[in-house]
Design an enzyme around this catalytic site. Structure first.
Site, PDB file in Angstrom:
ATOM      1  N   GLN A  41       0.863  -1.182   0.000  1.00 34.60           N
ATOM      2  CA  GLN A  41       0.000   0.000   0.000  1.00 34.60           C
ATOM      3  C   GLN A  41       0.899   1.232   0.000  1.00 34.60           C
ATOM      4  OE1 GLN A  41      -2.485   2.617   3.136  1.00 34.60           O
ATOM      5  NE2 GLN A  41      -2.943   0.420   3.275  1.00 34.60           N
ATOM      6  N   ARG A  43       1.460   4.877   0.737  1.00 36.34           N
ATOM      7  CA  ARG A  43       0.881   5.896   1.611  1.00 36.34           C
ATOM      8  C   ARG A  43       1.759   7.144   1.527  1.00 36.34           C
ATOM      9  NH1 ARG A  43       0.781   7.230   7.346  1.00 36.34           N
ATOM     10  NH2 ARG A  43      -1.342   7.753   7.993  1.00 36.34           N
ATOM     11  N   GLU A  44       1.191   8.227   1.019  1.00 33.05           N
ATOM     12  CA  GLU A  44       1.942   9.473   0.804  1.00 33.05           C
ATOM     13  C   GLU A  44       1.102  10.644   1.282  1.00 33.05           C
ATOM     14  OE1 GLU A  44       4.995  10.185  -0.320  1.00 33.05           O
ATOM     15  OE2 GLU A  44       5.580   8.096  -0.598  1.00 33.05           O
ATOM     16  N   ASN A  73      -3.302   4.401  -0.802  1.00 39.93           N
ATOM     17  CA  ASN A  73      -3.969   4.882   0.399  1.00 39.93           C
ATOM     18  C   ASN A  73      -4.809   6.130   0.090  1.00 39.93           C
ATOM     19  OD1 ASN A  73      -3.553   6.929   2.972  1.00 39.93           O
ATOM     20  ND2 ASN A  73      -4.022   4.840   3.569  1.00 39.93           N
ATOM     21  N   ASP A  93     -12.422   9.015   4.549  1.00 41.64           N
ATOM     22  CA  ASP A  93     -12.196   9.136   3.112  1.00 41.64           C
ATOM     23  C   ASP A  93     -13.509   8.948   2.346  1.00 41.64           C
ATOM     24  OD1 ASP A  93      -9.460   9.510   3.522  1.00 41.64           O
ATOM     25  OD2 ASP A  93      -9.079   7.358   3.547  1.00 41.64           O
ATOM     26  N   SER A 112     -10.261   0.745   6.613  1.00 46.33           N
ATOM     27  CA  SER A 112      -9.778   0.739   7.994  1.00 46.33           C
ATOM     28  C   SER A 112     -10.952   0.694   8.957  1.00 46.33           C
ATOM     29  CB  SER A 112      -8.952   1.993   8.274  1.00 46.33           C
ATOM     30  OG  SER A 112      -7.762   2.006   7.524  1.00 46.33           O
ATOM     31  N   THR A 140       3.694   5.804  13.696  1.00 46.16           N
ATOM     32  CA  THR A 140       3.530   6.121  12.279  1.00 46.16           C
ATOM     33  C   THR A 140       2.174   6.736  11.954  1.00 46.16           C
ATOM     34  OG1 THR A 140       2.725   3.888  11.776  1.00 46.16           O
ATOM     35  CG2 THR A 140       5.101   4.261  11.632  1.00 46.16           C
ATOM     36  N   SER A 414     -10.771 -22.486  40.167  1.00 46.34           N
ATOM     37  CA  SER A 414     -10.434 -23.221  41.389  1.00 46.34           C
ATOM     38  C   SER A 414     -11.581 -23.151  42.389  1.00 46.34           C
ATOM     39  CB  SER A 414      -9.158 -22.654  42.012  1.00 46.34           C
ATOM     40  OG  SER A 414      -9.329 -21.294  42.367  1.00 46.34           O
ATOM     41  N   CYS A 444      -3.166 -18.645  45.443  1.00 54.78           N
ATOM     42  CA  CYS A 444      -1.943 -18.126  44.829  1.00 54.78           C
ATOM     43  C   CYS A 444      -0.905 -19.222  44.616  1.00 54.78           C
ATOM     44  CB  CYS A 444      -1.359 -17.011  45.677  1.00 54.78           C
ATOM     45  SG  CYS A 444      -2.414 -15.540  45.782  1.00 54.78           S
TER      46      CYS A 444
END
Length: 531
Positions: A41, A43-44, A73, A93, A112, A140, A414, A444
Site C-alpha cells: 500500500q 501511503r503518501e 492509500n 475518506d 480501515s 507512524t 479453582s 496463589c
C-alpha cells in the site's frame, strides 16, 4: 489478479519518511519484496498529486516484476491515474460505495476499521478486506484519540463480525517481529476465525536490512498458519496429546510430570502478591523447581531467556511496568505465562490492570476463583469479598470453556471442584481439602504450581518453536499441577498433628516434596467432558 486471490499475509504500508539514512525508497522496497512482502500500500500524506502519481507508477512498475499488487492509500484519483490494483480507504475518506462506482470492477477495496460498527458497515458495503486496528500504539499514525487503539480484545471482536462473510482481515498498528506471534495467537474470534495477514510499516521501512526484516515476518506468519488449526486456543496440540485427554491419560501424564519437574528443575519467575512470596518460593522448591522473585522492568528481558515458567499475580500491583515487560518478553521467548487475576472484580483499578496486561501479552493459563473468573467473563453470577469468592457457578464447565475460547488459553476455575478447559475439553478434578482454602494464598500457590509444571513441560516438549507461541501441552501440565497440590493437601490434612491452618501449611510443603507419581495415580479423581 482477482480480489479474492490476493495474499494479504505480509502487507507493507510504505513510508518514505521512515527510511534510514542512505537508503532509497525503491531499493528498500525491492529488498522487502525479495524478503516476502505479498501486497504493498503506497501511503503518501505529504506528497502533492503529481509527485504521488509518479511514486505510485514507480512502485507499480517494480512490484509487477514480483507479481505483487499495489494499493493506494485514500486517493481514488491516484489509483486510477497509476493503474493500481485498488485502494485502501479510511473512515474519513470517500465512502466505499462511491469508490466502487468510480473504480474498475476488478479493483480491490479495503477499509480501515476501529470499531464493530466500522466492521459491520464495511461488510455491508462490500469491502474486499478490512484493516483492523490500531492493535498497539504506533508512531507512524496519530492514534492518540480515545478508541483508536483497539487492542487484542477489540480486534477479536471485529473478527467475529467477519465470520462467514468472506471478507478478509489484516491487523495493523505497532506490529513487528517481536510481537507478531502474540498478535496472530491473540487476534482470533472465540470460534477461531483468524487474521489473513498483518500490515507492517516501521519494522520494514526503518530497517537498514528490509529483506531480512520482511523474511523474518513472512516466515513467522507462514509457520504460524501451518499450525493454526491445532486446538481452539491456537496452541500446538498433537493427535497423540489429544488421545491423552481421558481419565487414565491425564492421570498418567500428571504422574510422569511429577518426576519431570524434579528432573529439569524449571526456573519459575514470580511477580506476585507480597503476602505469599515466601509460601510461593517454598512450594516451588518442594515441587522441584527453582524460584525467583523479580519485579524490576530492567530485569525482564534477561530473565525471559531462561527456560521455565512465569507467574504474574495481581494480588499486589506495585510493579505494573515489570508485569507488562515480563509477559511481553516471555511471549517472545516461548515461555508460558500463568496469569492469576487476584481480586480482579473488587476494584476498577484491578479490572483496568488486568485488561491492560491481557492486551499486552498472551497468557498460556488464566487461573482464578469463581468471582475472578466471573469478572473476566463479564458475569455477575458470583460475588466477591475482597479477594475471596462467595459462591460458585451453576454451569462451571460452560463458563471455563467459553472464557478459554475468548482468551485463547487454558482457564482454571479453582474451588471445591477444580474445572480446567482449553476451550473444548473440560477436566473436573475433585481432590483437595477445605484447609487449602483457609490458608493465606491457597489460590496463589496453585498459580505457582501451574507455572512450575507448565515451565517444565515447555522445556521438555519435542520439536521446534517456529510458529509456536508456547511448546508443550499446557492443559495436561495445568491438570498435573492442580492434582499435585490438591493431592498433597489431602495427605497433609490427614497427618497426625495437623489441627488447623497453622499446622497445615508446613505439612503441605512437606507433602509436596514427598509426593510420588504412584500417589497421583492412586489418588487422582478426574472426570473429562469433551465438547
Amino acid at each position: 489478479m482477482k480480489q479474492h486471490d490476493i495474499d494479504l499475509s505480509l502487507y507493507l504500508v510504505t513510508g518514505r519518511n521512515l527510511l534510514p539514512h542512505g537508503k532509497s525508497y525503491l531499493t528498500s522496497l525491492e529488498e522487502a519484496l525479495r524478503g516476502g512482502v505479498t501486497v504493498v500500500q503506497v501511503r503518501e500524506k505529504g506528497a502533492d498529486t503529481a509527485e504521488f502519481v509518479e511514486i505510485a507508477k514507480e512502485t507499480i512498475a517494480l512490484c509487477s516484476r514480483y507479481n505483487i499488487p499495489v494499493l493506494i492509500n485514500d486517493r481514488i484519483d491516484i489509483a486510477l491515474a497509476s493503474g493500481a490494483a485498488g485502494v485502501h480507504l479510511g473512515q474519513t475518506d470517500m465512502p466505499l460505495v462511491l469508490a466502487r462506482q468510480l473504480l474498475p470492477p476488478s479493483a480491490i477495496v479495503g477499509v480501515s476499521c476501529t470499531t464493530l460498527e466500522h466492521a459491520r458497515k464495511a461488510v455491508e458495503d462490500g469491502a474486499d478486506y478490512v484493516g483492523l486496528g490500531a492493535v498497539y500504539a504506533t508512531s507512524t499514525k496519530d492514534v492518540s484519540a480515545p478508541g483508536r487503539v483497539c487492542g487484542i480484545a477489540g480486534t477479536c471482536a471485529m473478527l467475529s463480525v467477519l465470520e462467514g462473510t468472506g471478507v478478509k482481515a489484516v491487523a495493523i498498528g505497532g506490529i513487528k517481529s517481536t510481537n507478531l506471534l502474540r498478535t496472530l495467537h491473540g487476534c482470533a474470534s472465540p470460534t477461531g476465525h483468524a487474521l489473513d495477514g498483518v500490515a507492517v510499516v516501521s519494522d520494514i521501512m526503518t530497517s537498514p536490512e528490509p529483506e531480512t526484516a520482511a523474511r523474518r515476518l513472512a516466515q513467522t506468519f507462514r509457520a504460524w498458519m501451518a499450525l493454526a488449526s491445532h486446538g481452539p486456543t491456537g496452541f500446538l496440540v498433537t493427535s497423540e496429546q489429544l488421545a491423552q485427554y481421558t481419565q487414565e491419560g491425564i492421570s498418567a501424564a500428571a504422574a510422569a510430570l511429577v518426576d519431570t519437574v524434579r528432573r529439569v528443575r524449571p526456573l519459575v519467575h514470580h511477580i506476585t502478591n507480597n503476602v505469599v512470596k515466601t509460601q510461593s518460593a517454598n512450594v516451588t522448591l518442594a515441587l522441584g523447581g527453582s524460584p525467583i522473585m523479580a519485579e524490576a522492568e530492567a530485569e525482564q528481558a534477561d530473565l525471559a531467556r531462561a527456560p521455565g515458567g512465569l507467574l504474574i499475580n495481581i494480588g499486589t500491583v506495585d510493579a505494573l511496568d515489570g508485569m507488562l515487560a515480563a509477559g511481553r518478553h516471555a511471549n517472545q521467548n516461548g515461555k508460558p505465562v500463568v496469569f492469576d487475576p487476584v481480586g480482579v472484580g473488587a476494584t476498577a483499578f484491578r479490572r483496568a490492570t488486568a485488561a491492560k496486561l491481557l492486551d499486552t501479552w498472551q497468557p498460556a493459563v488464566i487461573k482464578g476463583n469463581a468471582a475472578e473468573i466471573g469478572a473476566l467473563a463479564d458475569l455477575n453470577e458470583v460475588k466477591s469479598q475482597g479477594v475471596d469468592s462467595l459462591g460458585g457457578f451453576k454451569d462451571a464447565p460452560d463458563v471455563v470453556r467459553s472464557l478459554a475460547r475468548k482468551h485463547r488459553c487454558i482457564v482454571v476455575l479453582s474451588g471445591p471442584t477444580d474445572y480446567l478447559s482449553d476451550g473444548s475439553t473440560v477436566i473436573r478434578l475433585s481432590n483437595g481439602h477445605e484447609l487449602l482454602g483457609q490458608i493465606t494464598g491457597g489460590g496463589c500457590i496453585l498459580g505457582t504450581a501451574i507455572a512450575t509444571f507448565c515451565g517444565a513441560t515447555s522445556m521438555t516438549a519435542p520439536g521446534t518453536s517456529e510458529g509456536v507461541l508456547v511448546k508443550g501441552d499446557m492443559l495436561l501440565a495445568t491438570a498435573a499441577a492442580t492434582l499435585a497440590l490438591t493431592i498433597a493437601a489431602q495427605h497433609a490434612a490427614s497427618r497426625e498433628g495437623v489441627r488447623g491452618q497453622g499446622t497445615f501449611l508446613p505439612a503441605l510443603i512437606d507433602e509436596l516434596a514427598m509426593l510420588t507419581p504412584e500417589a497421583v495415580l492412586r489418588t487422582a479423581r478426574i472426570e473429562v467432558e469433551t465438547d
